[in-house]
Design a protein around this motif. Structure first.
Motif, PDB file in Angstrom:
ATOM      1  N   LEU A  14       0.820  -1.209   0.000  1.00 46.92           N
ATOM      2  CA  LEU A  14       0.000   0.000   0.000  1.00 46.92           C
ATOM      3  C   LEU A  14       0.855   1.261   0.000  1.00 46.92           C
ATOM      4  CD1 LEU A  14      -2.686  -1.082   2.626  1.00 46.92           C
ATOM      5  CD2 LEU A  14      -2.830  -1.227   0.138  1.00 46.92           C
ATOM      6  N   ARG A  15       2.004   1.168   0.619  1.00 40.59           N
ATOM      7  CA  ARG A  15       2.920   2.303   0.639  1.00 40.59           C
ATOM      8  C   ARG A  15       4.324   1.756   0.463  1.00 40.59           C
ATOM      9  NH1 ARG A  15       2.498   7.411   4.705  1.00 40.59           N
ATOM     10  NH2 ARG A  15       3.990   8.745   3.643  1.00 40.59           N
ATOM     11  N   PRO A  16       5.033   2.196  -0.572  1.00 41.84           N
ATOM     12  CA  PRO A  16       6.364   1.616  -0.840  1.00 41.84           C
ATOM     13  C   PRO A  16       7.354   1.955   0.261  1.00 41.84           C
ATOM     14  CG  PRO A  16       5.972   3.519  -2.241  1.00 41.84           C
ATOM     15  CD  PRO A  16       4.680   3.244  -1.533  1.00 41.84           C
ATOM     16  N   LEU A  17       8.450   1.228   0.260  1.00 39.85           N
ATOM     17  CA  LEU A  17       9.488   1.431   1.264  1.00 39.85           C
ATOM     18  C   LEU A  17      10.077   2.827   1.130  1.00 39.85           C
ATOM     19  CD1 LEU A  17      11.069  -0.151   3.498  1.00 39.85           C
ATOM     20  CD2 LEU A  17      12.810  -0.561   1.755  1.00 39.85           C
ATOM     21  N   GLN A  18      10.116   3.546   2.224  1.00 37.58           N
ATOM     22  CA  GLN A  18      10.643   4.907   2.203  1.00 37.58           C
ATOM     23  C   GLN A  18      11.332   5.200   3.530  1.00 37.58           C
ATOM     24  OE1 GLN A  18       7.453   7.746   1.874  1.00 37.58           O
ATOM     25  NE2 GLN A  18       6.533   7.150   3.799  1.00 37.58           N
ATOM     26  N   ALA A  19      12.282   6.114   3.485  1.00 36.28           N
ATOM     27  CA  ALA A  19      12.979   6.534   4.698  1.00 36.28           C
ATOM     28  C   ALA A  19      12.107   7.516   5.478  1.00 36.28           C
ATOM     29  CB  ALA A  19      14.322   7.170   4.342  1.00 36.28           C
ATOM     30  N   TYR A  20      12.232   7.486   6.786  1.00 40.17           N
ATOM     31  CA  TYR A  20      11.489   8.413   7.631  1.00 40.17           C
ATOM     32  C   TYR A  20      12.299   8.694   8.887  1.00 40.17           C
ATOM     33  CZ  TYR A  20      10.150   4.933  11.145  1.00 40.17           C
ATOM     34  OH  TYR A  20      10.177   4.003  12.152  1.00 40.17           O
ATOM     35  N   TRP A  21      11.912   9.718   9.617  1.00 43.31           N
ATOM     36  CA  TRP A  21      12.626  10.109  10.822  1.00 43.31           C
ATOM     37  C   TRP A  21      11.963   9.469  12.027  1.00 43.31           C
ATOM     38  CZ3 TRP A  21      16.595  11.207  13.417  1.00 43.31           C
ATOM     39  CH2 TRP A  21      16.507  11.799  14.681  1.00 43.31           C
ATOM     40  N   ASP A  22      12.748   8.717  12.786  1.00 44.16           N
ATOM     41  CA  ASP A  22      12.281   8.080  14.010  1.00 44.16           C
ATOM     42  C   ASP A  22      12.989   8.741  15.183  1.00 44.16           C
ATOM     43  OD1 ASP A  22      11.542   6.453  16.104  1.00 44.16           O
ATOM     44  OD2 ASP A  22      11.687   4.600  14.944  1.00 44.16           O
ATOM     45  N   PRO A  23      12.267   9.446  16.056  1.00 45.92           N
ATOM     46  CA  PRO A  23      12.939  10.185  17.133  1.00 45.92           C
ATOM     47  C   PRO A  23      13.376   9.319  18.298  1.00 45.92           C
ATOM     48  CG  PRO A  23      10.576  10.501  17.281  1.00 45.92           C
ATOM     49  CD  PRO A  23      10.812   9.697  16.032  1.00 45.92           C
ATOM     50  N   ARG A  24      13.097   8.041  18.284  1.00 38.71           N
ATOM     51  CA  ARG A  24      13.450   7.198  19.420  1.00 38.71           C
ATOM     52  C   ARG A  24      14.959   7.013  19.553  1.00 38.71           C
ATOM     53  NH1 ARG A  24       9.763   2.044  18.445  1.00 38.71           N
ATOM     54  NH2 ARG A  24      10.302   2.566  16.299  1.00 38.71           N
ATOM     55  N   ARG A  25      15.397   6.792  20.781  1.00 41.62           N
ATOM     56  CA  ARG A  25      16.806   6.579  21.061  1.00 41.62           C
ATOM     57  C   ARG A  25      17.129   5.098  20.957  1.00 41.62           C
ATOM     58  NH1 ARG A  25      15.987   9.591  26.607  1.00 41.62           N
ATOM     59  NH2 ARG A  25      14.100   8.341  26.320  1.00 41.62           N
ATOM     60  N   MET A  26      18.361   4.824  20.567  1.00 44.81           N
ATOM     61  CA  MET A  26      18.743   3.447  20.286  1.00 44.81           C
ATOM     62  C   MET A  26      18.696   2.569  21.522  1.00 44.81           C
ATOM     63  SD  MET A  26      19.360   3.135  17.091  1.00 44.81           S
ATOM     64  CE  MET A  26      20.179   1.566  17.247  1.00 44.81           C
ATOM     65  N   ALA A  27      19.450   2.927  22.537  1.00 43.34           N
ATOM     66  CA  ALA A  27      19.588   2.043  23.691  1.00 43.34           C
ATOM     67  C   ALA A  27      18.391   2.116  24.622  1.00 43.34           C
ATOM     68  CB  ALA A  27      20.868   2.394  24.458  1.00 43.34           C
ATOM     69  N   VAL A  28      17.799   3.301  24.780  1.00 40.37           N
ATOM     70  CA  VAL A  28      16.734   3.478  25.774  1.00 40.37           C
ATOM     71  C   VAL A  28      15.381   3.052  25.215  1.00 40.37           C
ATOM     72  CG1 VAL A  28      15.573   5.141  27.266  1.00 40.37           C
ATOM     73  CG2 VAL A  28      18.024   5.352  26.826  1.00 40.37           C
ATOM     74  N   ASP A  29      14.983   3.665  24.104  1.00 38.13           N
ATOM     75  CA  ASP A  29      13.634   3.432  23.589  1.00 38.13           C
ATOM     76  C   ASP A  29      13.530   2.159  22.763  1.00 38.13           C
ATOM     77  OD1 ASP A  29      12.657   5.935  24.652  1.00 38.13           O
ATOM     78  OD2 ASP A  29      13.822   6.898  23.087  1.00 38.13           O
ATOM     79  N   TYR A  30      14.594   1.822  22.050  1.00 34.81           N
ATOM     80  CA  TYR A  30      14.599   0.572  21.299  1.00 34.81           C
ATOM     81  C   TYR A  30      15.057  -0.605  22.155  1.00 34.81           C
ATOM     82  CZ  TYR A  30      13.537   2.108  16.559  1.00 34.81           C
ATOM     83  OH  TYR A  30      12.905   2.567  15.428  1.00 34.81           O
ATOM     84  N   GLY A  31      15.732  -0.327  23.261  1.00 37.94           N
ATOM     85  CA  GLY A  31      16.247  -1.397  24.089  1.00 37.94           C
ATOM     86  C   GLY A  31      17.319  -2.206  23.390  1.00 37.94           C
TER      87      GLY A  31
END
Length: 515
Positions: free
Chosen positions: A477-494
């Protein structure tokens, strides 16, 4: 008398030469400066071109990795529903409870499904790159387009849901929406749909496709004023006054990440597949019409694919976040009861973690007889917990919500049956549309010892797991595209480096033994 000579006197020639001394040096310096500028410019252009090429190569590398991760996630989503079509695994020795669990995960979508666990979607790869793959079902969200339903009462109901969502989702932050601000945003969205877009829309808006029902009812094309210009993406909300990008993507405040509206709203859960337009046969009046008809009756005619409908805006009860539950629930349903629904679903994670702990404990006790005897009693209790039927924490039917909460927590609903029926009528237990997000990160060369990776690029795509009489297939439905993710690597992504390396090692071992 000597002839008159125009040649200057020797003294005069020497005086003129003394005035020209240093001119060649100045010219040399000037030429040298020009050469330095040219060389510097050429070097700068070469460095810029090299940087562009390096960025292009790196971006292409990231995109190819993201495409591979998306294909892996798509295969996982298809395998999830194909278990139901094949009746589960039919291998010898499979237990009935395990087969029943696979049937449940095929007919419903919840935390039991493999696609809901990011660590199981990590593709096997080497090098210093780190990949995190997330699959989020769009059916856990509220459909924004429900505010423009044909039924007036349904429109008002959906608008109230969105008002409550905007009022509650950023509560206590600097980006909080109050009731007046939420009403202002929704009024701006209504004007946007009607075509009153003000200064932000200097060009005419294309007329959108209508649904099949509208095509059947509307014989004549409507005027431009009667057309509805529904938003094609949620990013159009950022063009409304009062809505900032942080409201859509999320933000970090006081070391806490607050998800944006993209985590609670969708436009993809009410899809339909239009039939192909009927083409007139140019040879319909030919003398060979009878022969063509007889040949068509004797042969096989291929018909277009008829897709099963999506959830028509219903929300998956097994995956809906608390903010969505609160927005959809009536005021008579307390928030404490909705929190029990979330707590009930989290039991799956607790029992799975307990099962992993029991397995690791049993493995550690398997080395010696003394330790094995010492850990026998403790491990037996863990094994009993591991054998707990966690499938009971999945809602197979929204109407079983009240009974399951009462059995687990001993809480009886304090509101009337009509309120219960009205609440459960908004939900389903399966999902068809998914957003696949891929995060690619790596260590910077000069910060290898800093812990978690810091350089990253995020990609996302939206797919429809379309079911039909011919089976299931994936529609982008929506092709692969880059976007901005404000989450932090170690804290929010774990994304802890040690835990990630262990997950990668385990995935490689599993692929080896299953290969």
């Amino acid at each position: 008398m000597a002839p008159f000579s125009h040649r200057p006197h020797r003294c005069q020639r020497e005086h003129s030469r003394r005035g020209e001394r240093g001119a060649s040096l100045l010219l040399s310096l000037l030429v040298l400066m020009v050469l330095l500028v040219v060389v510097a410019q050429v070097k700068y252009m070469a460095v810029v071109e090299m940087d562009h090429v390096a960025a292009y190569v790196e971006g292409t590398r990231y995109r190819r990795l993201a495409e591979a991760a998306v294909q892996d996630a798509v295969a996982t989503l298809l395998m999830d529903v194909e278990r139901d079509a094949t009746g589960g695994d039919t291998a010898e020795g499979i237990e009935e409870e395990e087969a029943a669990s696979e049937d449940l995960t095929a007919s419903t979508d919840s935390k039991l499904d493999e696609w809901a666990h990011s660590e199981s979607l990590i593709p096997v790869m080497g090098g210093d790159l780190h990949i995190v793959v997330e699959v989020v079902d769009e059916d856990r969200k509220i459909n924004l387009l429900g505010m423009f339903a044909e039924d007036e009462s349904e429109r008002e109901r959906r608008r109230e849901m969105l008002m409550r969502l905007l009022d509650e989702v950023f509560e206590g932050t600097s980006n909080d929406f109050g009731i007046p601000e939420a009403d202002f945003v929704l009024s701006g969205l209504e004007d946007w749909v009607e075509g009153n877009r003000g200064y932000v829309d200097p060009v005419p808006t294309p007329v959108l496709k209508k649904t099949n029902a509208q095509d059947e009812l509307q014989e004549e094309p409507s005027s431009f004023e009667d057309e509805q210009h529904l938003p094609l993406t949620l990013l159009e909300l950022s063009m409304l006054e009062g809505v900032a990008p942080v409201h859509l993507y999320g933000f970090i405040e006081e070391e806490v990440f607050f998800p944006g509206l993209l985590e609670y709203l969708t436009i993809w859960t009410h899809l339909e597949l239009k039939p192909e337009p009927v083409e007139e046969d140019p040879f319909a009046q030919s003398p060979f019409e009878v022969a063509d008809a007889e040949e068509e009756e004797g042969g096989t005619s291929e018909e277009g694919t008829t897709a099963n409908p999506t959830n028509d805006g219903l929300v998956n009860l097994n995956t809906a976040p608390l903010a969505v539950l609160r927005a959809m629930a009536a005021d008579e349903i307390p928030t404490s009861y909705l929190e029990k629904i979330v707590e009930f679903r989290k039991k799956i994670d607790e029992y799975e973690a307990l099962g992993e702990e029991a397995s690791s404990l049993l493995n550690s006790f398997g080395g010696g007889s003394d330790t094995e005897t010492a850990g026998e009693e403790g491990s037996e209790s863990m094994v009993e917990e591991e054998d707990e039927d966690i499938t009971r924490f999945v809602f197979e039917d929204p109407n079983n919500l009240w009974e399951k909460i009462q059995d687990e927590f001993g809480i009886e609903p304090t509101f009337d049956s009509p309120i219960q029926n009205d609440f459960t009528s908004l939900f389903t237990t399966s999902s068809q549309v998914f957003t696949i997000r891929v995060l690619i990160a790596e260590h910077m060369p000069d910060e290898e010892e800093s812990g978690a990776p810091i350089r990253r690029q995020s990609f996302r795509t939206v797919v429809w797991r379309m079911g039909s009489s011919e089976g299931h297939s994936m529609v982008t439905l929506r092709p692969l595209q880059a976007y901005w993710d404000p989450r932090r690597m170690a804290v929010d992504y774990g994304l802890d480096p040690e835990e990630y390396e262990e997950a990668q090692r385990q995935a490689m071992e599993d692929d080896y033994w299953n290969g």
